[in-house]
Design a protein around this motif. Structure first.
Motif, short mmCIF file in Angstrom:
data_model
loop_
_atom_site.label_atom_id
_atom_site.label_comp_id
_atom_site.label_asym_id
_atom_site.label_seq_id
_atom_site.Cartn_x
_atom_site.Cartn_y
_atom_site.Cartn_z
N PHE A 142 0.84 -1.21 -0.01
CA PHE A 142 0.07 -0.07 -0.06
C PHE A 142 0.98 1.18 0.12
O PHE A 142 0.85 2.28 -0.80
CB PHE A 142 -0.79 0.07 1.36
CG PHE A 142 -2.28 -0.98 1.17
CD1 PHE A 142 -2.26 -1.56 -0.03
CD2 PHE A 142 -2.78 -1.38 2.29
CE1 PHE A 142 -3.57 -2.23 -0.06
CE2 PHE A 142 -3.95 -2.16 2.09
CZ PHE A 142 -3.94 -2.74 1.03
N LEU A 143 1.92 1.29 0.89
CA LEU A 143 2.87 2.40 0.83
C LEU A 143 3.40 2.72 -0.46
O LEU A 143 3.72 3.70 -0.93
CB LEU A 143 3.75 2.11 2.05
CG LEU A 143 3.25 2.24 3.37
CD1 LEU A 143 4.25 1.78 4.38
CD2 LEU A 143 2.58 3.43 3.60
N GLN A 145 2.83 1.54 -3.36
CA GLN A 145 2.00 2.09 -4.41
C GLN A 145 1.52 3.68 -4.26
O GLN A 145 1.51 4.43 -5.32
CB GLN A 145 0.64 1.14 -4.23
CG GLN A 145 -0.59 1.44 -5.32
CD GLN A 145 -0.07 0.72 -6.59
OE1 GLN A 145 0.64 -0.46 -6.53
NE2 GLN A 145 -0.64 0.99 -7.86
N SER A 146 1.48 4.02 -2.94
CA SER A 146 1.10 5.50 -2.79
C SER A 146 2.19 6.35 -3.21
O SER A 146 2.32 7.22 -3.87
CB SER A 146 0.80 5.70 -1.42
OG SER A 146 -0.67 5.82 -1.30
N LEU A 147 3.25 5.65 -2.91
CA LEU A 147 4.81 6.53 -3.19
C LEU A 147 4.84 6.49 -4.71
O LEU A 147 5.17 7.65 -5.30
CB LEU A 147 5.88 5.69 -2.76
CG LEU A 147 6.73 6.08 -1.43
CD1 LEU A 147 7.67 5.14 -1.20
CD2 LEU A 147 7.26 7.52 -1.77
N ILE A 149 2.56 6.67 -7.06
CA ILE A 149 1.41 7.50 -7.35
C ILE A 149 1.82 8.78 -7.28
O ILE A 149 1.80 9.73 -8.04
CB ILE A 149 0.12 7.28 -6.68
CG1 ILE A 149 -0.57 5.94 -6.99
CG2 ILE A 149 -0.73 8.34 -7.16
CD1 ILE A 149 -1.79 5.55 -6.03
N TRP A 150 2.45 9.18 -6.13
CA TRP A 150 2.72 10.54 -5.65
C TRP A 150 3.97 10.99 -6.53
O TRP A 150 4.16 12.19 -7.13
CB TRP A 150 3.24 10.48 -4.17
CG TRP A 150 4.01 11.66 -3.77
CD1 TRP A 150 3.32 12.74 -3.47
CD2 TRP A 150 5.24 11.72 -3.56
NE1 TRP A 150 4.34 13.81 -3.25
CE2 TRP A 150 5.35 13.14 -3.23
CE3 TRP A 150 6.56 11.02 -3.54
CZ2 TRP A 150 6.65 13.81 -2.98
CZ3 TRP A 150 7.53 11.56 -3.08
CH2 TRP A 150 7.76 12.99 -2.79
N ARG A 153 2.58 11.06 -10.73
CA ARG A 153 1.75 12.14 -11.03
C ARG A 153 1.37 12.34 -12.52
O ARG A 153 1.19 13.05 -13.24
CB ARG A 153 2.72 13.55 -10.96
CG ARG A 153 3.14 13.84 -9.47
CD ARG A 153 2.64 15.34 -9.01
NE ARG A 153 2.75 15.10 -7.64
CZ ARG A 153 1.61 15.17 -7.00
NH1 ARG A 153 0.43 15.18 -7.50
NH2 ARG A 153 1.60 15.23 -5.65
#
Lengths: 326, 307
Positions: A142-143, A145-147, A149-150, A153
């Motif tokens: 999850f982490l 994946q978020s990284l 995405i961030w 951009r």
């Protein structure tokens, strides 16, 4: 294991040995799928189908090798962060290279470095917080994946030209990515079957307590295995992104199921302690060829998925011996 | 008994702290409307988490629940809406298939992870066949039920409480529930005592199928349409919810109320960020971080308990 290493007897003997290998079924199934596709096409395009199969199987095979080492560690050991590690490594590496051909080697190192980081994080959760590996790799994914995405951009960075040419190109009848994947598989085979480290991995999977008592550095081995899995995921992400013209956030999605499927269909035990490398390649080829077979029969996406699922379940039901559960 | 209480205390506390943080950041959320908005989408997640809990209770893991819920949502939005009799028959058949999968897994000694991985393809394919492109419509009664506004307490809270209490009674207070937990605890002992493990596993899987169907229906009632990928994330969320709620992968140690609380916490974690005015990029990451945080605290608590 011993009969796989010594095999110098007569031809008839070696054939019987071959049939007893757990990985032979994956290759037979792949060959059957290949044959069935060729029946429809009347033998047309055998070469290009083989080439495509090798290319796409290469990606599954590399993540499969990493997942195999993890699964070998025993029940409960699965790396669910492979897709997220792939995406993160690919995103950061492509962003770093910024289509600049002179940064290819550092870019690969970035991908490997991200892999090492992901593996370290996973193992820190497992060892320090004693989180079960499934949940540890799930929450870290999850982490990651978020990284991704961030940092992504939504911008699609093109891979450097020479690297795109390399990943889509080939030598004679072999795609370059397949050569890389075969090389990784051979190294993995040597490590698993011939090196002491491989024996340690297998012994941990067979009996953790016994391995501990006989002096196997259990935590060091598990550490190495989780980092290896993440690094291989990073390399796969790097190759796949360059192959497909850029990283995208869903690029890893199908590899979660794929990495587990190729290990198990390849004849390794899901309960751990008994794995083989050749089967991973056989299963990876099979997983690609089955889809292209169903495609060539003109079936829609829905039917194709259903048949793929039924075939996986059938293969596992036949390949598994009663007596273990996960 | 105190152990059981301790097990449930942590999920209660983590939800309470998270909720308090949300209220602190946005006092207006502390209202009938605000609570409903916060927890509305938690209902299908909670139902899917209960489904996953049934499987984890018997020491297996279900990687297909996300595609199964998607499939049920597609059936609800099309067949149940157009030809109710056929629609409900399909959903009933899906529950029976789930029970069948459980029986086959036990009879052939198959690894559940791999079998459910295979069936996840099957459900995904069926979902595409039923509903090739996003759309469909929610049955009238379902929509009005999910969007109803009971006096005093919002629907989302009532539904979550009902799900938690009913499954608690089923799993923790009924004799069959205790036996089902025993399958995860000591299968062989139950077999010696004369129970049929095949039937029990089929029952656990059947219950999982039933709650999967309910999750799909609840989801359609909220979103009023469906598509074949609508609930793919539920597979991972449901596993995380069970563990967050105090469940464990082995030994049949699960907590239905904890699982519902875990699902609520994960849903809240995702919307927590918008209250912090942080980028929604981190929504998934926040769920991961909260999971890690709670498990770390659990480790500290259990260690102290052991000392």
């Amino acid at each position: 294991m011993s009969q796989t290493t010594t095999n110098t007897s007569s031809h008839a003997m070696s054939l019987r040995d071959l049939v007893q290998k757990p990985w032979i079924w994956a290759y037979l199934a792949a060959a059957a799928a290949f044959g069935a596709t060729m029946i429809i096409s009347g033998g047309q395009g055998a070469g290009s189908l083989f080439y495509a199969a090798l290319t796409f199987a290469a990606f599954s095979a590399i993540v499969g090798v990493g997942q195999m080492f993890v699964i070998t560690l025993g029940p409960g050991n699965v790396d669910l962060s492979i897709p997220a590690s792939m995406t993160l490594a690919a995103t950061l590496a492509l962003k770093f290279m910024d289509s600049n051909p002179s940064l290819i080697v550092p870019g690969l190192l970035v991908a490997i470095g991200v892999g090492i980081g992901c593996g370290l994080f996973n193992f820190a959760l497992i060892l320090l917080l004693r989180i079960p590996p499934i949940i540890a790799t799930l929450s870290s994914s999850f982490l990651f994946q978020s990284l991704a995405i961030w940092s992504n951009r939504g911008i699609r960075v093109k891979p450097p030209e020479p690297l795109a040419d390399f990943t889509t190109g080939g030598v004679f009848f072999l795609p370059n990515v397949a050569l890389v994947a075969i090389f990784i598989a051979i190294v993995a085979w040597v490590v698993l079957e011939r090196a002491i480290v491989g024996r340690w991995v297998l012994s941990i999977g067979q009996n953790l307590r016994a391995a501990q008592l006989s002096g196997v550095p259990v935590n060091l081995v598990r550490f190495g295995v989780y980092v290896t899995s993440a690094v291989l995921a990073g390399i796969t992400g790097f190759l796949l992104a360059n192959f497909s013209g850029g990283a995208n956030l869903n690029m890893g999605t199908e590899y979660m199921l794929m990495s587990i499927a190729v290990v198990v269909i390849g004849g390794s035990s899901i309960a751990g302690g008994n794995s083989n490398v050749p089967g991973i390649w056989g299963a990876a080829l099979f997983m690609f060829l089955i889809v292209s077979m169903l495609n060539s029969y003109g079936l829609g996406a829905g039917v194709r998925l259903i048949l793929t699922g039924l075939i996986i379940v059938t293969v596992v039901a036949f390949a598994s011996k009663k007596g273990y559960a996960a | 008994m105190t152990r059981e209480h301790l097990r449930i205390l942590l999920p209660v506390l983590s939800l309470a702290i998270l909720l308090a943080a949300v209220f602190y950041l946005q006092p207006r959320a502390m209202s009938y409307f605000g609570l409903n908005l916060l927890f509305n989408l938690a209902i299908p997640v909670a139902l899917a988490t209960i489904a996953q809990m049934m499987i984890i209770m018997v020491n297996d893991i279900d990687l297909s629940i996300g595609t199964f819920v998607s499939f049920c949502a597609c059936v609800t939005a099309t067949l149940v809406q157009d030809t109710p009799v056929l629609g409900y028959a399909v959903l009933l058949a899906a529950v029976l298939v789930y029970a069948g999968i459980g029986a086959v897994i036990h009879l052939r000694g198959l690894p559940a992870i791999v079998v459910t991985l295979g069936t996840s393809f099957v459900w995904g394919g069926l979902a595409i066949l039923v509903l090739p492109s996003p759309g469909g419509a929610s049955p009238e009664w379902l929509q009005s039920l999910m969007k109803s506004k009971p006096p005093l307490v919002p629907m989302a809270i009532i539904a979550a409480t009902l799900i938690g209490v009913l499954t608690h009674l089923l799993i923790k207070r009924s004799s069959i529930g205790v036996v089902l937990q025993g399958v995860g605890g000591n299968e062989r002992a139950l077999e010696r005592a004369g129970w049929s493990i095949v039937q029990l596993k089929a029952l656990a899987y059947g219950l999982a199928g039933l709650f999967g169907v309910l999750a799909g229906m609840a989801l359609v009632g909220l979103t009023t349409s469906a598509d074949a990928n609508i609930a793919l994330r539920y597979t991972l969320l449901s596993i995380a919810g069970v563990i967050l709620g105090g469940g464990e992968f082995t030994g049949g140690r699960v907590s239905p109320i904890g699982a519902v609380l875990g699902a609520l916490t994960l849903t809240l974690a995702a919307s927590f960020l918008s209250f912090l005015r942080l980028s929604p990029d981190w929504q998934i990451g926040a769920q991961g971080a909260i999971l890690i945080l709670v498990l770390a605290i659990r480790l500290l608590v259990t260690r102290r308990e052991a000392n």
